[in-house]
Design an enzyme around this catalytic site. Structure first.
Site, PDB file in Angstrom:
ATOM      1  CD  GLU A 134      20.616 -12.983  14.485  1.00 52.62           C
ATOM      2  OE1 GLU A 134      21.526 -13.174  13.664  1.00 52.62           O
ATOM      3  OE2 GLU A 134      20.707 -12.094  15.353  1.00 52.62           O
ATOM      4  CG  ASP A 182      16.627 -11.481  19.116  1.00 53.91           C
ATOM      5  OD1 ASP A 182      16.484 -11.507  17.867  1.00 53.91           O
ATOM      6  OD2 ASP A 182      17.570 -12.057  19.688  1.00 53.91           O
TER       7      ASP A 182
END
Ligand SMILES: *[C@@H]1O[C@H](CO)[C@@H](O)[C@H](O)[C@H]1NC(C)=O
Ligand SMILES: *[C@@H]1O[C@H](CO)[C@@H](O)[C@H](O)[C@H]1NC(C)=O
Ligand SMILES: *[C@@H]1O[C@H](CO)[C@@H](O)[C@H](O)[C@H]1NC(C)=O
Length: 503
Positions: free
Chosen positions: A191, A127
């Protein structure tokens, strides 16, 4: 006779490592890591093109984490399908098990031929933080290549690692590689917004399966180039810890009233005095605890005269050095727990004394302290029972992972750095001010190492979460090569050890 012979051998065994370590790295390179036959990290032109195209394709999928609640789930799903296409052999190998965890995160279990060797784990996340178009030289999700540089959000944080790990494994597999030591690859999908749905669930799953890891390698540190002005040469830093954090709300409740007859003290006045005390009373300087001192000692000989003398004699000069570090806001963040006042709310009308005043403090905890210790300290500084403490979120710093001669994961990384980047003289332990997914894995291992095999300049550093994030094709190829070497190096059962401390 036999006995004497044994003694001579023992003496040679004790002395030899000293010479190896004094002559620094050169003698170590490769030799300790040999054993089984190695696959050379040489890639064909075709493979190198496929490598960079795969990264560009990954950048083009906008896997944005907008907030804790919102991410582009279409893109996250698409990313999962994308990797199946670019590393087909990884997905079609009998000794590799693939699982999707928390809907989008990807976990690979690569089973080695020797079950007696403890497994390790390679981590990364796919991400990215949002990237508004303004200010970018090329559109942030274009993955455009210009003059040997690939541009786009995620080229450094952290699709470079995701793709480098997968491609290194793919390239090994098509060369018929079969690992001796098992390992995991954990690729997180959230994350940037805490990792609670991805990394946290993977960690829980592995914990439930009774997995214990020899070590973990995650993003975080780099080969730093130009960060310390008096250091001419770049150095590699392997972070062995990262700061913890507390989001704290302070609140004062008083009787509301009319401003024509104000009480002696108001919620605003009490809270202001409290946060002012916090700002005026910094947390203690922790220079002497934690990895910073070891890091400066490791760098000592790289500094010019007379700084080298100072760094080589921190037993004498530490008070001076630690005070100098307090002067700059970045180095200050390395020596202590910081408290940043980030929000302050009270009052709604000019003639009403408000009942409630609230302030939010963002605290970053030095690796030598804990959440509990820091909260106690802050309460003592505020020293006013009318100020209520409400912890919104808190986690401890990562426990400091070992970086001594016996620390297998650290030494393996150090040796791989020295073979892939022979121009780097110095590898030092350090710690990260920011946070990574690795904090979810503290139950599984005592060796958490944060290192990205890339050169990073201060300008690159600003591009992470900023604008014009980019990576050179060559740097990315080197990252693939690094993982390709690291995976093979990890197959050795000999712990690379320098015995100098045993004398
Ligand atoms: C989400 O990702 C898809 C591609 O997977 C893209 O078409 C779409 O524009 C993205 N949405 C947002 C809001 O960025
Ligand atoms: C997977 O590998 C087998 C042989 O091991 C092969 O027959 C098959 O075609 C492969 N599948 C894909 C999708 O590549
Ligand atoms: C570690 O394990 C304990 C006990 O199962 C659990 O309560 C805790 O949340 C775990 N810590 C992390 C960081 O996952």
């Amino acid at each position: 006779m036999a006995r004497r012979y044994v003694c001579v051998l023992a003496l040679a065994a004790v002395l030899l490592p000293i010479f190896t370590s004094v002559s620094r790295s050169k003698g170590l390179r490769g030799r300790e890591l040999q054993g089984t036959s190695r696959i050379p990290s040489r890639f064909s032109e075709e493979e190198r093109v496929a490598m960079k195209e795969a990264l560009k394709g990954a950048i083009q999928i906008p896997t944005v984490s907008f907030s804790h609640e919102e991410s582009n789930t279409t893109a996250l799903m698409e990313f999962g399908e994308y990797i199946r296409k670019v590393v087909p052999t990884v997905f079609n190998t009998s000794f590799i098990q693939h699982e999707v965890v928390g809907k989008y995160s990807q976990l690979f279990t690569v089973t080695g031929s020797d079950p007696s060797l403890q497994p390790y784990m390679l981590m990364a996340h796919f991400d990215v933080v949002p990237a508004p178009q303004e200010g970018w030289a090329v559109p942030p999700f274009s993955g455009l290549e210009r003059e040997g540089i690939i541009h786009g959000r995620g080229t450094l944080d952290n699709k470079n690692s995701v793709m480098a790990i997968l491609q290194a494994l793919e390239l090994l597999l098509i060369r018929n590689y079969m690992p001796r030591r098992s390992f995991f690859i954990a690729l997180g999908h959230d994350e940037e917004v805490s990792g609670m749905r991805g990394a946290h669930r993977i960690a829980a799953l592995l914990q439930a399966r009774g997995v214990q890891l020899a070590f973990i390698v995650d993003e975080g540190s780099f080969i730093f180039d130009g960060f310390i002005t008096s250091l001419k040469k770049p150095f590699a830093m392997i972070s062995v810890s990262e700061k913890g954090a507390i989001d704290l709300m302070l609140q004062v409740n008083m009787t509301p009233g009319h401003s024509s007859a104000p009480p002696k003290e108001t919620s605003i006045g009490i809270l202001s005095a409290a946060v002012s005390r916090l700002e005026q009373t910094p947390m203690p300087n922790m220079f002497r605890s934690g990895p910073l001192k070891t890091m400066l000692q490791g760098l000592a000989s790289e500094f010019p005269f007379p700084i080298n003398i100072v760094m080589n004699n921190l037993w004498l000069f530490w008070p001076l050095v630690s005070r100098l570090m307090e002067r700059n806001s970045v180095t200050n963040a390395l020596v202590r727990t910081t408290t940043a006042l980030t929000m302050f709310n009270a009052g709604i009308k000019v003639n009403v004394i408000p009942q409630v005043a609230q302030a939010t403090v963002n605290i970053r905890i030095h690796p030598a302290q804990t959440v509990h210790e820091v909260l106690e300290h802050l309460k003592n500084t505020v020293a006013d029972d009318r100020v209520q403490f409400q912890v919104l979120r808190a986690f401890d710093p990562l426990p400091i992972s070992p970086s001594d001669d016996q620390a297998w994961g650290y030494q393996l990384l150090r040796q791989t750095i020295q073979s892939v980047f022979p121009e780097i003289n110095t590898v030092v332990p350090g710690f990260c001010i920011g946070n990574t997914d690795s904090r979810h894995y503290t139950n599984l291992t005592t060796g958490i190492y944060l290192f990205n095999p890339l050169y990073l300049t201060p300008q690159d550093f600003k591009s992470i979460h900023g604008i014009n994030e980019k990576i050179s094709v060559q740097a990315f190829e080197t990252q693939v090569k690094f993982i390709f070497e690291l995976i093979q190096n990890a197959d050795t059962d000999r712990k690379p050890v320098l015995h100098q401390h045993e004398l």
